[in-house]
Design a protein around this motif. Structure first.
Motif, PDB file in Angstrom:
ATOM      1  N   LEU A  20       0.813  -1.214   0.000  1.00 36.90           N
ATOM      2  CA  LEU A  20       0.000   0.000   0.000  1.00 36.90           C
ATOM      3  C   LEU A  20       0.847   1.266   0.000  1.00 36.90           C
ATOM      4  CD1 LEU A  20      -2.805  -1.010   2.533  1.00 36.90           C
ATOM      5  CD2 LEU A  20      -3.001  -0.827   0.043  1.00 36.90           C
ATOM      6  N   THR A  21       1.981   1.219   0.659  1.00 38.80           N
ATOM      7  CA  THR A  21       2.824   2.416   0.757  1.00 38.80           C
ATOM      8  C   THR A  21       3.656   2.646  -0.492  1.00 38.80           C
ATOM      9  OG1 THR A  21       4.496   1.074   1.890  1.00 38.80           O
ATOM     10  CG2 THR A  21       2.965   2.341   3.263  1.00 38.80           C
ATOM     11  N   GLN A  22       3.948   1.594  -1.241  1.00 36.36           N
ATOM     12  CA  GLN A  22       4.740   1.758  -2.457  1.00 36.36           C
ATOM     13  C   GLN A  22       3.890   2.373  -3.562  1.00 36.36           C
ATOM     14  OE1 GLN A  22       6.305  -2.084  -3.380  1.00 36.36           O
ATOM     15  NE2 GLN A  22       7.863  -2.020  -1.759  1.00 36.36           N
ATOM     16  N   SER A  23       4.475   3.297  -4.271  1.00 43.01           N
ATOM     17  CA  SER A  23       3.764   3.958  -5.363  1.00 43.01           C
ATOM     18  C   SER A  23       3.963   3.171  -6.652  1.00 43.01           C
ATOM     19  CB  SER A  23       4.294   5.382  -5.541  1.00 43.01           C
ATOM     20  OG  SER A  23       5.669   5.356  -5.801  1.00 43.01           O
ATOM     21  N   CYS A  24       2.960   2.452  -7.055  1.00 48.56           N
ATOM     22  CA  CYS A  24       3.024   1.655  -8.280  1.00 48.56           C
ATOM     23  C   CYS A  24       1.702   1.835  -9.024  1.00 48.56           C
ATOM     24  CB  CYS A  24       3.325   0.196  -7.991  1.00 48.56           C
ATOM     25  SG  CYS A  24       2.329  -0.514  -6.679  1.00 48.56           S
ATOM     26  N   GLU A  25       1.484   3.035  -9.527  1.00 48.23           N
ATOM     27  CA  GLU A  25       0.218   3.339 -10.183  1.00 48.23           C
ATOM     28  C   GLU A  25       0.077   2.626 -11.515  1.00 48.23           C
ATOM     29  OE1 GLU A  25       0.157   7.525 -10.516  1.00 48.23           O
ATOM     30  OE2 GLU A  25       0.066   7.901  -8.329  1.00 48.23           O
ATOM     31  N   THR A  26       1.201   2.266 -12.133  1.00 47.30           N
ATOM     32  CA  THR A  26       1.119   1.634 -13.448  1.00 47.30           C
ATOM     33  C   THR A  26       0.700   0.179 -13.366  1.00 47.30           C
ATOM     34  OG1 THR A  26       3.476   1.105 -13.328  1.00 47.30           O
ATOM     35  CG2 THR A  26       2.861   3.189 -14.388  1.00 47.30           C
TER      36      THR A  26
ATOM     37  N   GLU B  15      -1.473  -7.622 -11.103  1.00 49.54           N
ATOM     38  CA  GLU B  15      -0.017  -7.559 -10.970  1.00 49.54           C
ATOM     39  C   GLU B  15       0.399  -7.284  -9.522  1.00 49.54           C
ATOM     40  OE1 GLU B  15       1.045  -5.881 -15.448  1.00 49.54           O
ATOM     41  OE2 GLU B  15       1.026  -4.537 -13.711  1.00 49.54           O
ATOM     42  N   LYS B  16      -0.360  -6.423  -8.846  1.00 47.56           N
ATOM     43  CA  LYS B  16      -0.061  -6.168  -7.434  1.00 47.56           C
ATOM     44  C   LYS B  16      -0.239  -7.429  -6.593  1.00 47.56           C
ATOM     45  CE  LYS B  16      -1.366  -1.268  -7.493  1.00 47.56           C
ATOM     46  NZ  LYS B  16      -2.304  -0.253  -6.933  1.00 47.56           N
ATOM     47  N   PHE B  17      -1.307  -8.185  -6.876  1.00 50.50           N
ATOM     48  CA  PHE B  17      -1.536  -9.411  -6.116  1.00 50.50           C
ATOM     49  C   PHE B  17      -0.445 -10.440  -6.397  1.00 50.50           C
ATOM     50  CE2 PHE B  17      -3.490 -13.654  -5.754  1.00 50.50           C
ATOM     51  CZ  PHE B  17      -3.838 -13.616  -4.411  1.00 50.50           C
ATOM     52  N   GLN B  18      -0.019 -10.538  -7.658  1.00 52.66           N
ATOM     53  CA  GLN B  18       1.059 -11.479  -7.985  1.00 52.66           C
ATOM     54  C   GLN B  18       2.366 -11.074  -7.311  1.00 52.66           C
ATOM     55  OE1 GLN B  18       1.129 -11.482 -12.257  1.00 52.66           O
ATOM     56  NE2 GLN B  18      -0.613 -12.885 -12.453  1.00 52.66           N
ATOM     57  N   ALA B  19       2.639  -9.765  -7.279  1.00 52.13           N
ATOM     58  CA  ALA B  19       3.847  -9.299  -6.591  1.00 52.13           C
ATOM     59  C   ALA B  19       3.776  -9.577  -5.085  1.00 52.13           C
ATOM     60  CB  ALA B  19       4.038  -7.805  -6.848  1.00 52.13           C
ATOM     61  N   PHE B  20       2.578  -9.421  -4.526  1.00 51.89           N
ATOM     62  CA  PHE B  20       2.402  -9.710  -3.101  1.00 51.89           C
ATOM     63  C   PHE B  20       2.665 -11.188  -2.816  1.00 51.89           C
ATOM     64  CE2 PHE B  20      -0.466 -11.341   0.190  1.00 51.89           C
ATOM     65  CZ  PHE B  20      -0.040 -10.607   1.288  1.00 51.89           C
ATOM     66  N   CYS B  21       2.146 -12.067  -3.669  1.00 51.99           N
ATOM     67  CA  CYS B  21       2.345 -13.510  -3.466  1.00 51.99           C
ATOM     68  C   CYS B  21       3.815 -13.888  -3.619  1.00 51.99           C
ATOM     69  CB  CYS B  21       1.488 -14.292  -4.456  1.00 51.99           C
ATOM     70  SG  CYS B  21      -0.289 -14.141  -4.157  1.00 51.99           S
ATOM     71  N   ARG B  22       4.507 -13.302  -4.596  1.00 45.94           N
ATOM     72  CA  ARG B  22       5.928 -13.616  -4.786  1.00 45.94           C
ATOM     73  C   ARG B  22       6.765 -13.160  -3.587  1.00 45.94           C
ATOM     74  NH1 ARG B  22       4.907 -11.943 -10.224  1.00 45.94           N
ATOM     75  NH2 ARG B  22       5.657  -9.835  -9.689  1.00 45.94           N
ATOM     76  N   ALA B  23       6.384 -12.037  -2.989  1.00 42.83           N
ATOM     77  CA  ALA B  23       7.144 -11.545  -1.839  1.00 42.83           C
ATOM     78  C   ALA B  23       6.756 -12.254  -0.551  1.00 42.83           C
ATOM     79  CB  ALA B  23       6.943 -10.040  -1.688  1.00 42.83           C
TER      80      ALA B  23
END
Length: 272
Positions: free
Chosen positions: A220-226, A231-239
């Motif tokens: 939530l704190t990271q700025s990733c508007e693009t 993609e956000k959910f996949q990045a969350f799962c990978r991390a």
């Protein structure tokens, strides 16, 4: 023959008066010593009754739990990075700062819960438990930070580094402490006893909850508007996946050692 009578000096009035005074002073001193010992024992008993359990028990349980927690997490991280894992070396490595932190954290947490509800601490809700856990972790972190800080950090940099370390450690450890108790009480409500399986499972669940909160906050704190939601959910799962694999067993061991020892000591007090 009649009874023996004192002779010589023993019959003198001044000697009899001196003997009576000495006996009286001896009896008074013994009485004062007994009163002081009884007063000290009463004060120690009253002080001990204010705590949930003796300090050495909570410090032993928390210290061992923290050392094993960090040792398991370090060993899993070594295996994930392809290094040779040695649990014994990690135990020695994390004993210096881990044992004091865990000892103070467990002692603060158990007694804060006891002071919040002396007769029914098990009835406290998640908010009260999280407040007690956050206060315990904060005090333990401040007290043991010099043991964990690097020797090269000094002056104002030490203060800034300490605040960053406290901000990163406090939420995770507090959520873990609170979630372990909530998961354990949930299992007890379904009829499961507080055995090895439930304690380890409660710790694993608490570790997953804490890491989910951390990664959700970072996302939530990271700025990733693009990025899209997918993609956000996949990045969350990978991390979060490696973090779950690392911290869930470690927090499970923490729960098994800390809660198991505290429950054992409390059962001993109940039996007595």
């Amino acid at each position: 023959r009649g009874p023996c009578r004192p002779h010589g000096v023993l019959r003198l009035p001044w000697f009899r008066r001196f003997r009576r005074l000495s006996e009286r002073s001896r009896s008074q001193s013994s009485t004062e010593c007994a009163e002081k010992a009884q007063t000290l024992q009463t004060q120690q008993t009253q002080w001990a009754q204010g705590l949930a359990m003796p300090l050495w028990q909570t410090m032993l349980a928390g210290g061992l739990a923290c050392v094993f927690h960090r040792a398991v997490a370090g060993s899993i991280e070594d295996m994930m990075r392809g290094r040779q894992a040695s649990v014994a070396q990690n135990i020695l490595k994390f004993s210096k700062g881990g044992f004091p932190f865990g000892a103070l954290c467990c002692s603060f947490y158990v007694n804060f819960l006891h002071f919040s509800a002396p007769s029914a601490s098990d009835t406290l809700g998640p908010f009260e438990r999280f407040s007690c856990a956050s206060a315990a972790v904060t005090l333990a972190s401040i007290a043991t930070y010099p043991l964990n800080a690097q020797h090269s950090i000094r002056g104002s940099a030490l203060y800034k580094h300490g605040m960053k370390a406290l901000a990163s450690t406090n939420p995770v450890a507090a959520v873990e402490l609170c979630s372990i108790d909530m998961a354990r009480h949930l299992g007890n409500s379904y009829g499961y006893s507080s055995g090895f399986g439930l304690l380890f499972a409660s710790g694993c669940a608490a570790g997953c909850v804490a890491q989910s909160v951390v990664h959700a906050h970072n996302a939530l704190t990271q700025s990733c508007e693009t990025r899209t939601r997918k993609e956000k959910f996949q990045a969350f799962c990978r991390a979060a996946g490696p973090s779950f694999l690392k911290h869930a067993p470690a927090v499970g061991v923490n729960s098994l050692v800390r809660v198991g020892l505290v429950t054992h000591f409390m059962n001993q007090q109940t039996d007595i």
